[in-house]
Design an enzyme around this catalytic site. Structure first.
Site, mmCIF file in Angstrom:
data_model
loop_
_atom_site.group_PDB
_atom_site.id
_atom_site.type_symbol
_atom_site.label_atom_id
_atom_site.label_comp_id
_atom_site.label_asym_id
_atom_site.label_seq_id
_atom_site.Cartn_x
_atom_site.Cartn_y
_atom_site.Cartn_z
ATOM 1 N N GLU A 247 32.509 33.238 41.423
ATOM 2 C CA GLU A 247 32.308 32.814 40.029
ATOM 3 C C GLU A 247 33.109 31.532 39.870
ATOM 4 O O GLU A 247 34.344 31.573 39.815
ATOM 5 C CB GLU A 247 32.812 33.891 39.056
ATOM 6 C CG GLU A 247 32.083 35.213 39.141
ATOM 7 C CD GLU A 247 30.669 35.160 38.582
ATOM 8 O OE1 GLU A 247 30.250 34.111 38.062
ATOM 9 O OE2 GLU A 247 29.967 36.174 38.670
ATOM 10 N N CYS A 281 35.535 28.815 31.702
ATOM 11 C CA CYS A 281 34.463 28.276 32.540
ATOM 12 C C CYS A 281 33.200 27.999 31.724
ATOM 13 O O CYS A 281 32.508 27.032 31.978
ATOM 14 C CB CYS A 281 34.170 29.242 33.675
ATOM 15 S SG CYS A 281 33.892 30.936 33.114
HETATM 16 P P1 NAD Z 1 41.701 27.940 41.627
HETATM 17 O O1 NAD Z 1 40.472 27.869 42.449
HETATM 18 O O2 NAD Z 1 42.749 26.922 41.823
HETATM 19 O O3 NAD Z 1 42.456 29.350 41.876
HETATM 20 C C1 NAD Z 1 41.814 30.591 41.681
HETATM 21 C C2 NAD Z 1 42.525 31.654 42.501
HETATM 22 O O4 NAD Z 1 42.338 31.386 43.890
HETATM 23 C C3 NAD Z 1 44.037 31.735 42.298
HETATM 24 O O5 NAD Z 1 44.437 33.083 42.323
HETATM 25 C C4 NAD Z 1 44.571 30.984 43.507
HETATM 26 O O6 NAD Z 1 45.888 31.349 43.854
HETATM 27 C C5 NAD Z 1 43.591 31.432 44.573
HETATM 28 N N1 NAD Z 1 43.478 30.551 45.734
HETATM 29 C C6 NAD Z 1 43.850 29.264 45.866
HETATM 30 N N2 NAD Z 1 43.538 28.810 47.100
HETATM 31 C C7 NAD Z 1 42.957 29.844 47.759
HETATM 32 C C8 NAD Z 1 42.395 29.988 49.065
HETATM 33 N N3 NAD Z 1 42.354 28.983 49.941
HETATM 34 N N4 NAD Z 1 41.865 31.185 49.396
HETATM 35 C C9 NAD Z 1 41.863 32.208 48.516
HETATM 36 N N5 NAD Z 1 42.373 32.126 47.271
HETATM 37 C C10 NAD Z 1 42.912 30.952 46.890
HETATM 38 O O7 NAD Z 1 41.205 28.033 40.132
HETATM 39 P P2 NAD Z 1 42.083 27.993 38.796
HETATM 40 O O8 NAD Z 1 42.589 26.593 38.627
HETATM 41 O O9 NAD Z 1 43.038 29.130 38.801
HETATM 42 O O10 NAD Z 1 40.967 28.306 37.675
HETATM 43 C C11 NAD Z 1 40.221 27.338 37.012
HETATM 44 C C12 NAD Z 1 38.817 27.236 37.574
HETATM 45 O O11 NAD Z 1 38.213 28.529 37.568
HETATM 46 C C13 NAD Z 1 37.894 26.362 36.716
HETATM 47 O O12 NAD Z 1 37.104 25.554 37.554
HETATM 48 C C14 NAD Z 1 37.003 27.363 35.989
HETATM 49 O O13 NAD Z 1 35.754 26.867 35.571
HETATM 50 C C15 NAD Z 1 36.894 28.439 37.017
HETATM 51 N N6 NAD Z 1 36.553 29.697 36.380
HETATM 52 C C16 NAD Z 1 35.306 30.216 36.614
HETATM 53 C C17 NAD Z 1 34.934 31.399 35.993
HETATM 54 C C18 NAD Z 1 33.599 32.004 36.238
HETATM 55 O O14 NAD Z 1 33.446 33.192 35.986
HETATM 56 N N7 NAD Z 1 32.597 31.281 36.719
HETATM 57 C C19 NAD Z 1 35.817 32.057 35.138
HETATM 58 C C20 NAD Z 1 37.068 31.494 34.927
HETATM 59 C C21 NAD Z 1 37.426 30.315 35.568
#
Ligand code: NAD
Length: 479
Positions: A247, A281
């Site tokens: 997502e 998002c």
């Molecule tokens: P992010 O991708 O930086 O981090 C998300 C999660 O992934 C965190 O727990 C982080 O620690 C972990 N992570 C980081 N690197 C990783 C790796 N290499 N492998 C596995 N896990 C890893 O995202 P964010 O900045 O926390 O959130 C914001 C983003 O999330 C925005 O782009 C937003 O649109 C998106 N978002 C999408 C939805 C949806 O349902 N489509 C919902 C909420 C947020």
């Protein structure tokens, strides 16, 4: 059974034990820039222990009935409700959103548990004769890893936990290092309801996510986060062919037609562009307004948005809290610098003042070029481009022009025209005369680079199951 939790210390939950680690770190309260309490930085050994516990728990939990799992999940949902006040305060402390928005997120979490576990998952009989029966079953996968972002740390964790557990899996939650607090307490509360190893939560730094996606003892990853990280997650999952749901980010367009009741639409669109300081998002991130009503619409939108109170989420009536973290604040500052660099016209706001927290006043950009960064990129900060359009086909192609396709909406009094436009939009959710409507029983996901698969609803639950076809013959055929 006691449901009282201590919200001053925060520990990992492994095999229903509260554990900490040699090294710890902490989040920052984004309204004050002050450190929040210390949390564990989990190691590979912590994860291995959690995976061992989860695999054991899976053996017996996968044999329980849907009714038993539903009853346990519903009891847990009641306990979340009973603790909603302290969870909401903790959510505002870690995330920054207003207390009212935190309370709403907690309310959604318990109703998502009840809603998801009310969905019936049935075997399908594909063929039945006197001698032969062919059945498609949906069997649990094993251990799910739930990786959560920092914008909706309660609801997004709970949606994955409820889906995984209800379908008979064990789950290990990894919250964002920016917002680990509510997730750790949700798992701690879970120890009062679930057997050891079934629902665990590990806090960690940037190394923990890849450890989870690469772990051979984990069968499925449900990841919510940015598109860039989603691609890394998918590549890592490929190494062990884990099932994966992604997502990811979005840049949702909303198309406003010239026949709308402007005064009815403005409050909806205003709120749905700035909720959670626009860090959702599926917020409206590109607002296309028909040229015939553009000036009046913009003027009324500015008046409405100007009235939003900006401040610490614990203060009464605050609508716009700080953005969640320094990295996001710096990213927003950089994007705001393009206003001057690209000579964009602001209708409201436009600058970011220094303050104790990461506060940004809502900003509206008046008809920027389609190619400008505020239109092309997901800002995840309270800055909204409003764009003028005149032709249905042209606005549809602009709405569809990006690599993302999470949500989109059409606002129009002529329902037939609205649905004609809606049918041509390329996104996982399309709303007519609303935006960001979600419910536990309704699947949600992204098209294009906004994700892979769906969560919630029956389709979301099935993404935590393997399909199994059974060919059952009563006798052996003679050849
Ligand atoms: P992010 O991708 O930086 O981090 C998300 C999660 O992934 C965190 O727990 C982080 O620690 C972990 N992570 C980081 N690197 C990783 C790796 N290499 N492998 C596995 N896990 C890893 O995202 P964010 O900045 O926390 O959130 C914001 C983003 O999330 C925005 O782009 C937003 O649109 C998106 N978002 C999408 C939805 C949806 O349902 N489509 C919902 C909420 C947020």
């Amino acid at each position: 059974m006691t449901t009282t939790l201590d919200f001053t210390t925060f520990k990992n939950v492994i095999d229903n034990e509260l554990t900490t680690t040699a090294t710890t770190h902490h989040g920052i309260n984004p309204a004050t820039s002050q450190p929040n309490p210390e949390v564990p930085v989990s190691t590979q050994a912590d994860l291995n222990r959690a995976v061992d516990g989860a695999r054991k728990a899976f053996k017996s939990w996968s044999k329980t009935s849907f009714a038993e799992r539903r009853a346990t999940l519903n009891a847990y949902a009641d306990a979340i409700d009973a603790n909603a006040e302290v969870f909401s305060k903790t959510l505002t402390m870690e995330q920054g959103k207003s207390l009212a928005q935190s309370q709403a997120e907690l309310g959604m979490a318990s109703s998502w548990i009840r809603g998801l576990s009310a969905i019936e998952i049935k075997d399908t009989i594909l063929e039945e004769t006197e001698d032969r029966k062919i059945i498609q079953r949906h069997v649990p996968m094993g251990v799910a890893g739930a990786i959560i972002p920092w914008n909706f740390p309660v609801l997004l964790a709970i949606g994955k936990v409820a889906s995984a557990l209800y379908t008979g899996n064990a789950v290990i939650v990894k919250p964002s290092p920016f917002t680990p607090y509510t997730a750790l307490k949700l798992a701690e509360l879970g120890t009062q309801f679930f057997p050891p190893g079934l629902f665990q939560c590990l806090s960690g730094d940037d190394r923990l996510g890849p450890m989870i996606t690469e772990h051979p003892g984990i069968d499925k990853i449900s990841f919510t986060g940015s598109c860039a990280t989603g691609k890394r997650v998918m590549a890592d999952c490929a190494k062990t062919l884990k099932r994966v749901t992604l997502e990811l980010g979005g840049n949702d367009p909303a198309i406003i037609c010239e026949d709308v009741d402007i005064d009815a639409v403005i409050p909806q669109v205003g709120i749905l562009s700035y909720l959670c300081s626009s860090q959702i998002c599926m917020m409206i991130k590109r607002l296309y307004v028909h040229e015939k009503i553009y000036d009046e619409f913009l003027e009324k939108l500015v008046a409405f948005v100007k009235a939003f109170k900006v401040g610490d989420g614990t203060e009464p009536d605050v609508f716009i809290g700080p953005v969640q973290n320094k990295m996001q604040f710096e990213k927003a500052k950089e994007l705001f610098s393009t206003i001057k660099a690209d000579n964009l016209k602001t209708a409201l706001g436009g600058s970011i003042e220094d303050s104790a927290g990461y506060f940004i006043h809502p900003t509206i950009i008046d008809n920027p070029p389609e190619s400008s960064r505020v239109v092309q990129e997901e800002p995840f900060a309270p800055i909204l481009p409003v764009l003028k359009w005149s032709d249905d086909d042209d606005v549809i192609s602009k709405a569809n022009a990006l690599e993302t396709g999470l949500g989109s909406s059409v606002w129009c009094a002529d329902f037939d025209r609205a649905t004609r436009i809606a049918d041509q939009l390329q996104s996982g959710s399309v709303w007519v005369n609303n935006h960001f409507a979600v419910a536990p029983g309704i699947p949600f996901g992204g098209h294009k680079q906004s994700g892979l698969g769906v969560e919630w609803g029956l389709s979301g639950l099935l993404s935590y199951c393997n399909s199994q076809t059974q060919w059952l013959k009563r006798t052996v055929s003679k050849v």
